[in-house]
Design a protein around this motif. Structure first.
Motif, PDB file in Angstrom:
ATOM      1  N   ALA A   1       0.853  -1.187   0.000  1.00 27.07           N
ATOM      2  CA  ALA A   1       0.000   0.000   0.000  1.00 27.07           C
ATOM      3  C   ALA A   1       0.886   1.234   0.000  1.00 27.07           C
ATOM      4  CB  ALA A   1      -0.888   0.016   1.252  1.00 27.07           C
ATOM      5  N   VAL A   2       0.501   2.234  -0.815  1.00 26.05           N
ATOM      6  CA  VAL A   2       1.231   3.509  -0.782  1.00 26.05           C
ATOM      7  C   VAL A   2       0.317   4.528  -0.112  1.00 26.05           C
ATOM      8  CG1 VAL A   2       2.333   5.318  -2.125  1.00 26.05           C
ATOM      9  CG2 VAL A   2       2.524   2.931  -2.862  1.00 26.05           C
ATOM     10  N   VAL A   3       0.671   4.940   1.109  1.00 25.41           N
ATOM     11  CA  VAL A   3      -0.181   5.851   1.870  1.00 25.41           C
ATOM     12  C   VAL A   3       0.284   7.280   1.602  1.00 25.41           C
ATOM     13  CG1 VAL A   3      -1.127   6.396   4.137  1.00 25.41           C
ATOM     14  CG2 VAL A   3      -0.345   4.050   3.642  1.00 25.41           C
ATOM     15  N   GLY A   4      -0.636   8.082   1.090  1.00 24.34           N
ATOM     16  CA  GLY A   4      -0.264   9.413   0.624  1.00 24.34           C
ATOM     17  C   GLY A   4      -0.019   9.396  -0.873  1.00 24.34           C
ATOM     18  N   ALA A   5      -0.695   8.468  -1.554  1.00 27.33           N
ATOM     19  CA  ALA A   5      -0.522   8.341  -3.005  1.00 27.33           C
ATOM     20  C   ALA A   5      -1.278   9.462  -3.693  1.00 27.33           C
ATOM     21  CB  ALA A   5      -1.024   6.974  -3.463  1.00 27.33           C
ATOM     22  N   SER A   6      -0.593  10.542  -3.959  1.00 32.79           N
ATOM     23  CA  SER A   6      -1.221  11.736  -4.511  1.00 32.79           C
ATOM     24  C   SER A   6      -1.574  11.546  -5.988  1.00 32.79           C
ATOM     25  CB  SER A   6      -0.242  12.896  -4.353  1.00 32.79           C
ATOM     26  OG  SER A   6      -0.649  14.005  -5.100  1.00 32.79           O
ATOM     27  N   THR A   7      -2.528  12.327  -6.446  1.00 38.28           N
ATOM     28  CA  THR A   7      -2.827  12.327  -7.879  1.00 38.28           C
ATOM     29  C   THR A   7      -1.930  13.314  -8.620  1.00 38.28           C
ATOM     30  OG1 THR A   7      -4.538  13.967  -7.458  1.00 38.28           O
ATOM     31  CG2 THR A   7      -5.245  11.668  -7.587  1.00 38.28           C
TER      32      THR A   7
ATOM     33  N   ASP B   1      -9.312   0.422   5.565  1.00 37.39           N
ATOM     34  CA  ASP B   1     -10.380   0.182   4.597  1.00 37.39           C
ATOM     35  C   ASP B   1     -10.055  -0.923   3.603  1.00 37.39           C
ATOM     36  OD1 ASP B   1     -11.793   2.150   5.807  1.00 37.39           O
ATOM     37  OD2 ASP B   1     -11.164   3.715   4.391  1.00 37.39           O
ATOM     38  N   ILE B   2      -8.788  -1.312   3.557  1.00 38.50           N
ATOM     39  CA  ILE B   2      -8.415  -2.346   2.586  1.00 38.50           C
ATOM     40  C   ILE B   2      -8.878  -3.697   3.122  1.00 38.50           C
ATOM     41  CG2 ILE B   2      -6.450  -3.445   1.404  1.00 38.50           C
ATOM     42  CD1 ILE B   2      -4.947  -0.756   1.831  1.00 38.50           C
ATOM     43  N   ASN B   3      -9.475  -4.492   2.219  1.00 37.65           N
ATOM     44  CA  ASN B   3     -10.092  -5.729   2.728  1.00 37.65           C
ATOM     45  C   ASN B   3      -9.149  -6.924   2.749  1.00 37.65           C
ATOM     46  OD1 ASN B   3      -9.922  -5.860   0.032  1.00 37.65           O
ATOM     47  ND2 ASN B   3     -12.099  -6.174  -0.355  1.00 37.65           N
ATOM     48  N   GLU B   4      -7.861  -6.648   2.863  1.00 35.16           N
ATOM     49  CA  GLU B   4      -6.938  -7.740   3.185  1.00 35.16           C
ATOM     50  C   GLU B   4      -5.812  -7.145   4.018  1.00 35.16           C
ATOM     51  OE1 GLU B   4      -4.093  -9.687   0.766  1.00 35.16           O
ATOM     52  OE2 GLU B   4      -3.948  -8.055  -0.698  1.00 35.16           O
ATOM     53  N   THR B   5      -5.031  -7.994   4.645  1.00 32.97           N
ATOM     54  CA  THR B   5      -3.911  -7.522   5.438  1.00 32.97           C
ATOM     55  C   THR B   5      -2.741  -7.230   4.504  1.00 32.97           C
ATOM     56  OG1 THR B   5      -4.641  -8.898   7.247  1.00 32.97           O
ATOM     57  CG2 THR B   5      -2.389  -8.078   7.364  1.00 32.97           C
ATOM     58  N   VAL B   6      -2.309  -5.988   4.531  1.00 34.12           N
ATOM     59  CA  VAL B   6      -1.238  -5.571   3.617  1.00 34.12           C
ATOM     60  C   VAL B   6       0.111  -5.953   4.222  1.00 34.12           C
ATOM     61  CG1 VAL B   6      -0.108  -3.535   2.659  1.00 34.12           C
ATOM     62  CG2 VAL B   6      -2.609  -3.714   2.636  1.00 34.12           C
ATOM     63  N   ASP B   7       1.048  -6.457   3.365  1.00 36.28           N
ATOM     64  CA  ASP B   7       2.378  -6.796   3.864  1.00 36.28           C
ATOM     65  C   ASP B   7       3.221  -5.555   4.152  1.00 36.28           C
ATOM     66  OD1 ASP B   7       1.942  -9.480   3.854  1.00 36.28           O
ATOM     67  OD2 ASP B   7       3.002  -9.895   1.976  1.00 36.28           O
ATOM     68  N   LEU B   8       3.201  -4.618   3.186  1.00 34.26           N
ATOM     69  CA  LEU B   8       4.090  -3.456   3.314  1.00 34.26           C
ATOM     70  C   LEU B   8       3.333  -2.174   3.008  1.00 34.26           C
ATOM     71  CD1 LEU B   8       6.948  -2.135   3.541  1.00 34.26           C
ATOM     72  CD2 LEU B   8       7.247  -2.607   1.093  1.00 34.26           C
ATOM     73  N   ALA B   9       3.460  -1.192   3.930  1.00 36.53           N
ATOM     74  CA  ALA B   9       2.891   0.134   3.664  1.00 36.53           C
ATOM     75  C   ALA B   9       4.030   1.124   3.487  1.00 36.53           C
ATOM     76  CB  ALA B   9       2.004   0.569   4.838  1.00 36.53           C
ATOM     77  N   ILE B  10       3.989   1.865   2.374  1.00 39.07           N
ATOM     78  CA  ILE B  10       4.981   2.921   2.153  1.00 39.07           C
ATOM     79  C   ILE B  10       4.282   4.238   2.425  1.00 39.07           C
ATOM     80  CG2 ILE B  10       6.600   3.960   0.523  1.00 39.07           C
ATOM     81  CD1 ILE B  10       6.695   1.298  -0.963  1.00 39.07           C
ATOM     82  N   VAL B  11       4.829   5.003   3.388  1.00 37.98           N
ATOM     83  CA  VAL B  11       4.096   6.137   3.938  1.00 37.98           C
ATOM     84  C   VAL B  11       4.743   7.448   3.501  1.00 37.98           C
ATOM     85  CG1 VAL B  11       3.278   7.216   6.070  1.00 37.98           C
ATOM     86  CG2 VAL B  11       3.542   4.709   5.946  1.00 37.98           C
ATOM     87  N   ALA B  12       3.961   8.280   2.788  1.00 40.12           N
ATOM     88  CA  ALA B  12       4.464   9.583   2.351  1.00 40.12           C
ATOM     89  C   ALA B  12       3.385  10.631   2.600  1.00 40.12           C
ATOM     90  CB  ALA B  12       4.853   9.536   0.871  1.00 40.12           C
ATOM     91  N   VAL B  13       3.146  10.886   3.891  1.00 41.55           N
ATOM     92  CA  VAL B  13       2.141  11.887   4.286  1.00 41.55           C
ATOM     93  C   VAL B  13       2.855  12.954   5.115  1.00 41.55           C
ATOM     94  CG1 VAL B  13       0.285  10.158   4.313  1.00 41.55           C
ATOM     95  CG2 VAL B  13       1.588  10.618   6.413  1.00 41.55           C
ATOM     96  N   PRO B  14       2.230  14.123   5.349  1.00 44.13           N
ATOM     97  CA  PRO B  14       2.890  15.137   6.199  1.00 44.13           C
ATOM     98  C   PRO B  14       3.219  14.564   7.582  1.00 44.13           C
ATOM     99  CG  PRO B  14       0.994  16.077   5.072  1.00 44.13           C
ATOM    100  CD  PRO B  14       0.957  14.599   4.801  1.00 44.13           C
ATOM    101  N   ARG B  15       4.292  15.122   8.202  1.00 42.54           N
ATOM    102  CA  ARG B  15       4.812  14.464   9.402  1.00 42.54           C
ATOM    103  C   ARG B  15       3.774  14.335  10.513  1.00 42.54           C
ATOM    104  NH1 ARG B  15       9.089  18.585  12.472  1.00 42.54           N
ATOM    105  NH2 ARG B  15       7.717  20.378  12.607  1.00 42.54           N
ATOM    106  N   ASP B  16       2.890  15.335  10.637  1.00 44.80           N
ATOM    107  CA  ASP B  16       1.947  15.274  11.747  1.00 44.80           C
ATOM    108  C   ASP B  16       0.879  14.192  11.544  1.00 44.80           C
ATOM    109  OD1 ASP B  16       2.899  17.266  13.596  1.00 44.80           O
ATOM    110  OD2 ASP B  16       2.448  18.744  12.016  1.00 44.80           O
ATOM    111  N   SER B  17       0.735  13.722  10.316  1.00 44.76           N
ATOM    112  CA  SER B  17      -0.232  12.653  10.056  1.00 44.76           C
ATOM    113  C   SER B  17       0.380  11.263  10.216  1.00 44.76           C
ATOM    114  CB  SER B  17      -0.785  12.770   8.633  1.00 44.76           C
ATOM    115  OG  SER B  17      -1.231  14.077   8.384  1.00 44.76           O
ATOM    116  N   VAL B  18       1.704  11.193  10.364  1.00 44.67           N
ATOM    117  CA  VAL B  18       2.340   9.882  10.408  1.00 44.67           C
ATOM    118  C   VAL B  18       1.846   9.011  11.570  1.00 44.67           C
ATOM    119  CG1 VAL B  18       4.561   8.673  10.650  1.00 44.67           C
ATOM    120  CG2 VAL B  18       4.348  10.589   9.051  1.00 44.67           C
ATOM    121  N   PRO B  19       1.724   9.559  12.801  1.00 44.49           N
ATOM    122  CA  PRO B  19       1.269   8.688  13.901  1.00 44.49           C
ATOM    123  C   PRO B  19      -0.080   8.026  13.607  1.00 44.49           C
ATOM    124  CG  PRO B  19       2.191  10.704  14.777  1.00 44.49           C
ATOM    125  CD  PRO B  19       2.124  10.888  13.292  1.00 44.49           C
TER     126      PRO B  19
END
Lengths: 657, 657
Positions: free
Chosen positions: B12-18, B60-78
């Motif tokens: 999953a890529v979290v913070g996947a911008s358009t 919201d993803i309907n399976e357990t994801v192995d790897l999440a790559i996180v690229a969101v603003p720092r305050d949203s990381v927690p």
């Protein structure tokens, strides 16, 4: 003087073979394809070579030839040289090898052509050279498509010469002249340097030397050259086995590399450690940017910033502090959380606008701006290169890293801004350029102190107590001392000096006193006679015992560069540390100070809050540098010179004339 | 353990911008173009990104994801980390920067995510990383067209990481994994090294570190890695200002580079000085040729031969002597006047047949054959490269110089023969490869001598006479000594010891005795009381005066690597020379010997025909290395340890617990 060599109106190629694989043929073709003057093949087998009428000998040509390029078997060279002299040829390049670099017969042949040419008016380059390239012709058997420019290349080795040509071609460094020196039987490196110094096309001279053929000429010529343009030296044969390799290679004798370095430094040249270093300096000298030791690093990669800081520190350069006023402005350019400091990390998301902003704000700072760009998805090297070229002349140096680094280098270099691929290389090149010293001509006129001259004249070894006397005559302090041939006198001398004293054997020849157990320290009154008897030697030197740091000052007469002063930490550490610093006589006070720093003497006289008399050491070095010239000393060791708060004292002196 | 990170089945890529210019979008596109597993963009603003259905959150993803790559603003990381924990995500890569490397708020956020993940089962890389590349996907925001191969790249700095990727691409060096370490809040360099050690694709590991986050893990892991494959370290922050630059860059604390080097050496790693050195080693490790310290140089340029000889000597490698039998055969290959010797100068007119002949005749010699070719009209680099590849596996190393050098490198490298552009680089790389030590795991189990433990327990500073006692308990000799609180006792103690003696003030706290004029040497019987009174100090230490060389042995407790022994030339030279050698406790006799050589101690005990007791110093170093662990000493200075023919004696000891 070398105009016939470098700017001939006619060229003969002697040994111009019809066989396209032979050197003589390749040279002729190179001449034909580049030279617009008259061309005369000389060949005793054929009437026509490469479409040109061929002559049997130089004497058959019905005009006086300016330059003859000679590529015949070695045993035929003397005849060709005789023809050249007889026909009034202006200059010759002897390509042929197999002379002193090879065997005894070759050495004899070389002597023969040397004495033939001497006084004849014929000057010649070589033998054992691959030739020369000028703006008007390629007189070598190497292929060259070099572009014209300001770099002159001078190489003692043919292979390295070709390497330098290839490198210039690959890096689009334009060259003015290329000279392969060969054995330097007649024309020597100094002659070439002198010509290039006065050549308007040449902006900088890059040389590879294995030995220096004439030290005096070098010391006279090089300072005049370096006043006009940078002169860079790479020396081969710095190690023992390298030296051995040289002997089979060009037959020249390699002197001590330390003394060569000292000569280059005094003459204002740049001594480099490797081929790569030389190539890196070339980038700076062929640019329009002036560099200083004060550096501001601008980067989009913190890691590169860290490595660059490390390099700046290890080369003793200076990272500037950004003025507060500019820091405030930089905050507007940088991302929110970034702190403006040096190295200025623009952050991995910097685009070329951020680079431009940072350069704009710092462009008037009096320092070198080292702009490093790692190509990242947000910025490419070429983007930043294009931003940089607007600021040409603002002491910019580029480091471009990434897949488009070559394209970016090209953008920078076509605007005369230097471009490197590693930050360390850029920093090192800046160090070389800014470490240059003002060139000094070493003028040595012996003016011996007459009393000292009396002591040394007719002798080869000067006895220790006489050497101490000479020290005094040259203004170097000594401990109180005296000599004794019997125990009674020893007691009397020691009483006069005061206790404790040092007692040591005093020979008529050089002795290893310590290793012979011939030195007693801390001798008190009641021990003098006993020590005298234990030393059991005809003459004993008795000295006041001094406390302080032990320094070594030496003098030698180098076969190439003459009298040289050596300084370092003294006592047994001379042999242990092997960290000595060298300077050619006469040594100025500025140079003496450099020696103190180079050799760690500065540290030993200030460590642990010591306040030892530095100026007394500087004076001693300067006096020694005069003394060894005045008295033509071949070897001098003052070990130790003891220095403390009251001055510097020569305690043990060994002097060989 | 790190399988979910390195070998995920879903990402999953979290913070996947358009927005195609945003990091999150670039990462997603990189994943899409490389990964064949399931891909889930997470984006709270859009339903579809780059043609993939997008989710509001990991939960919201309907399976357990192995790897999440996180690229969101720092305050949203927690929040994202909480979602990952809640949804059972296997591993995360936190790309976002702005944590402890930036400011206090960032440091707090970093602590927060660390404690959230701790014990949750979620492992994460970063924050402040550019991501990872594996054989199956590119999980970074860098572009990469790298070919697959055996080099693993591990970089603490993102910019340097990208640099290493670019370089691998340009030099056609295939990579297995690329890891940008970031702040190493959870997953640390040792975890990565351990994974790569066991990865079958990885043949060698190249790392750039600024600091080591966990010294113990490093010392445990690295020796196991280096038993399996070469592990190369480049360290940033070796200078003072480099260290400062690091702090703003990754927030890590850089320890002493000397101790880091000692750790790498003990663990069997390779410590390199610069990026270029690392890249040069890569050529050797990715080749099929094994290299040794014994080198035969084959060249067509005498000048390159000279420079190569110089380099071999300066790196303490060995030029072999060609056996007479082979010399005879070589004469048939060489031109008439040439002498077969090392470096073997084939002469400027050598063609590829001559190269082939020389290689054929020397191929079975047990040494590295360094084949240098300068392209000349008679030979091109590619000719020689083609001749060389028939001898693959015969310890060949190529150096190609000239316009076709790249083509020649390619010919060699495709046959797994290393190819360099400068002979010095080839020699240096060989030195690095052959200087490796057998990896040793440093196992430290305190087993204090009980009597020594009694002396130190409860104290921070150990008084000098007690420290001398501890030396004895650990098998290190001391001079005869005693203490006195009054002049009468002093006389008695000195009489017992024998004259001359040394008298020095003895404090209850560390003192700068010399600078306080608190030391008298050469004290004779009639001077003892007078000296005692002049010292004017409550307690005086009286010692037998010994002659010999002054050595320094020290011990420190490094915050990262723990107890470390330091050795060098002693007395004031410790401060002056700054040439100290380091080794981690416990120090083997082999390592102790290395310290003696590194620090010039070996020279000072043998200079001028001295025959001082070397083994006693080796034993002292070994004993000190145990002692500092046993007694948990934070600082120990034995200065001097006086060594002579009869042994090594701790004369002045300063010990802080």
């Amino acid at each position: 003087m070398l105009d016939k060599l470098f700017k001939p109106k006619s060229i003969a190629v002697v040994g111009a073979s019809t066989n396209k694989e032979k050197i003589g043929n390749i040279i002729l073709r190179n001449i034909i394809s580049t030279f617009s003057g008259k061309i005369y093949p000389v060949n005793n087998k054929s009437d026509n070579v490469e479409g040109y009428k061929s002559y049997k000998s130089l004497k058959d040509i019905n005009e006086t030839v300016d330059l003859a390029i000679v590529a015949v078997p070695r045993d035929s060279v003397p005849d060709v040289i005789q023809d050249a002299i007889d026909s009034g040829t202006g200059a010759a390049i002897i390509i042929t090898s197999g002379f002193k670099e090879t065997d005894q017969h070759g050495a004899e042949l070389e002597e023969k052509i040397k004495s033939m040419a001497s006084g004849s008016g014929l000057r010649f380059l070589g033998p054992n050279t691959i030739g020369i390239i000028t703006p008007s012709f390629n007189g070598t058997f190497a292929f060259s498509d070099n572009i014209k420019g300001g770099a002159a290349l001078v190489a003692q080795s043919g292979g390295l010469g070709v390497y330098m040509l290839n490198w210039a071609q690959k890096t689009r460094t334009g060259i003015s002249y290329f000279v392969s020196l060969g054995n330097q039987t007649d024309i020597k490196e100094s002659d070439i340097f002198e010509f290039l110094a006065n050549d308007v096309e040449t902006k900088a001279i890059f040389s590879y030397l294995e030995g220096v053929s004439d030290g005096d000429a070098f010391l006279n010529t090089v300072p005049e050259v370096t006043k006009k343009k940078p002169l860079i030296f790479l020396k081969g044969g710095t190690g023992k086995s390298g030296t051995a390799a040289i002997k089979t290679h060009t037959g020249s004798v390699a002197g001590s590399v330390d003394i060569f370095k000292a000569a280059v430094r005094a003459c204002g040249g740049i001594f480099v450690e490797s081929l790569e270093d030389m190539l890196n300096i070339a980038k700076l000298v062929s640019s329009s940017e002036s560099v200083s030791r004060d550096i501001l690093v601008i980067t989009n990669s913190g890691g590169h910033g860290v490595l660059t800081s490390d390099a700046i520190e290890s080369y003793n350069l200076n990272e500037i502090e950004i003025p507060d006023r500019i820091k405030e402005n930089l905050k507007k350019v940088l991302p929110d959380q970034s702190v403006p400091r040096n190295p200025l990390d623009l952050s991995g998301d910097a685009d070329s606008e951020r680079y431009k902003g940072a350069i704009e704000l710092t462009k008037d700072l009096d320092c070198t701006k080292l702009v490093i760009v790692q190509s990242l998805p947000m910025v490419s090297c070429t983007d930043v290169a294009r931003a940089m070229i607007r600021y040409r002349g603002k002491s910019l140096v580029g480091v471009t890293m990434g897949l488009d680094e070559d394209a970016a280098s090209r953008i920078l270099e076509s605007a005369y801004i230097p471009a490197f691929k590693f930050p360390e290389d850029a920093v090192k090149a800046i160090k070389y350029m800014t470490d240059r010293m003002e060139p000094v001509r070493k003028i040595r006129i012996p003016q011996p102190v007459s009393e000292a001259w009396k002591i040394v004249s007719g002798k080869s070894y000067i006895r220790d107590f006489e050497a101490l006397k000479i020290m005094e005559l040259y203004g170097i302090k000594t401990p109180r001392y005296g000599i004794a041939m019997d125990a009674e006198t020893a007691q009397k001398v020691a009483d006069d000096i005061g206790y404790p004293v040092v007692m040591k054997i005093s020979g008529d020849e050089p002795l290893h006193k310590t290793e012979m157990n011939g030195v007693y320290l801390n001798v008190e009154r009641d021990m003098v006679k006993d020590v005298f008897n234990r030393l059991n030697y005809k003459r004993v030197l008795i000295e006041e015992q001094l406390n302080g740091a032990e320094i070594f000052i030496g003098g030698i007469k180098d076969p190439v560069f003459g009298h040289t002063v050596v300084a370092g930490i003294g006592g047994i550490y001379v042999e242990v540390l092997k960290r000595l610093a060298y300077a050619l006589s006469p040594v100025s006070e500025e140079e003496a100070e450099y020696l103190l720093n180079e050799s760690n003497i500065s540290k030993i006289i200030t460590a642990r809050k010591r306040n030892y008399d530095k100026n007394s050491i500087i004076r001693a070095i300067s006096n020694v540098s005069r003394m060894i010239v005045d008295l033509n000393i071949s070897q001098l060791d003052i070990n130790p010179l003891i220095v403390n708060e009251t001055g510097a004292y020569a305690v043990d002196v060994r002097m060989i004339i």
